[in-house]
Motif scaffolding. Structure first.
Motif: not given
Length: 362
Positions: A70-71, A46, A42-43, A77-78, A73-75
């Motif tokens: 965190v779901n 977040e 998480m940032t 990417q990480r 596209a964000v998920k």
């Protein structure tokens, strides 16, 4: 075959194990480990939102919010960033702050893309506790302290010894008013972590006695751990007694030649010279009250003249014109005064070479 989650903290540091730090950037920037890379779950924002939710509404709703933030596209990417780290570092481990929810979620999401990657039991907090304990262990070891006037090459000798503990290297600062490097000094936590890892590795190599440099309470903006400071203040001393000419040569190489080159490499020719000039000027400015304003003003002018000549012709010899009086009128009398108070602890005194030979294990 999948590897187990690790609680063998010594092996992680002795083997220079790559570490995936999933904490938020703000946590990582406050303190981390030398071979850790921060790819957070998480940032900062977040993490703050989830923390507020946890305090106000409880764990289950905080977890739900975390998955909402965190779901998609964000998920993806990480997870892709974690994948790259895992593929590049197949023998590494991941960790969060306590080895709890964030580590488990990261591990689970990696499993979903076919990577079984272990995490560190207890997380950052357990690793940090282990390192702090080893500072105490290192301080309790038999030790000897290297002393000597500025420019005697104490740190170089420490680095050359198998049982030398490089405190200034751990702090990324040389201890004096001119001791900063081109790159930023380490945080207090990172200094302590670096120092402790040195101790862990020396103990693993069966060192029976440590060699420290004679340090004060602080190295730059870092505070020396109390246990190490007490060990330094109580141990026998060996003193390097090199001539002024030998010391001056070392200082010009270390603080003039190398620092000018590093400033140019980092900032380019024009800005590099400006930054280098500022670095030397700030070194004098920090001790202006101790120098006395009249002597300070004189040394500033001589120093700037030496920089101008160096920049125009490449000649460095004029730097002796301000370094010699700085040594003779400030640094040497100050250190001799301090050393006289420690005279009962001095067990050997000689040149750099003689002290190095004396310290060689028999």
């Amino acid at each position: 075959m999948p590897r187990n989650n690790s609680h063998d903290y010594k092996a992680l540091f002795v083997n220079d194990t790559p570490l995936l730090d999933t904490r938020a950037p703000i946590e990582f920037n406050q303190g981390a480990f030398p071979l850790s890379q921060n790819i957070p779950l998480m940032t900062d924002d977040e993490r703050a939102a989830v923390g507020t939710c946890y305090k106000q509404q409880g764990q289950s709703k905080a977890i739900r919010l975390g998955h909402q933030l965190v779901n998609g596209a964000v998920k993806a990417q990480r997870v892709a960033q974690w994948q790259r780290f895992c593929n590049s570092n197949p023998d590494g481990y991941l960790y969060c702050f306590r080895g709890g929810m964030r580590s488990q979620i990261t591990q689970q999401w990696l499993k979903e893309v076919g990577i079984d990657y272990p995490f560190i039991t207890g997380g950052y907090k357990a690793l940090r506790r282990y390192l702090i304990d080893n500072i105490e262990i290192g301080a309790a070891m038999p030790s000897v302290v290297i002393g000597g006037n500025t420019g005697c090459g104490k740190t170089d000798l420490i680095k050359s010894l198998q049982n030398g503990i490089d405190i200034e290297g751990a702090a990324h600062h040389r201890g004096s008013s001119f001791g900063q490097y081109v790159t930023q000094q380490r945080t207090q936590i990172n200094f302590e972590n670096q120092l402790a890892i040195q101790i862990v590795k020396k103990l693993e190599n069966r060192c029976q006695r440590f060699v420290f440099e004679d340090e004060g309470k602080t190295i730059g903006c870092a505070s020396l751990p109390t246990a190490i400071r007490n060990a330094i203040n109580q141990s026998d001393m060996v003193v390097i007694a090199d001539s002024l000419d030998v010391r001056l040569e070392r200082l010009i190489d270390e603080y003039i030649v190398k620092m000018q080159r590093e400033h140019i490499q980092r900032f380019g020719e024009e800005l590099g010279w400006t930054k280098f000039s500022d670095y030397l000027a700030q070194g004098l400015f920090k001790i202006r009250r101790r120098l006395g304003l009249e002597r300070y003003a004189s040394l500033v002018q001589i120093q700037q003249n030496a920089i101008d000549i160096m920049q125009s012709s490449g000649t460095i010899t004029q730097h002796a014109d301000w370094l010699v009086p700085l040594l003779e009128q400030y640094y040497d009398p100050m250190y001799e005064y301090q050393l006289n108070k420690k005279s009962a602890r001095i067990i050997f005194k000689g040149s750099h070479k003689e002290v190095a030979q004396w310290l060689e294990p028999t």
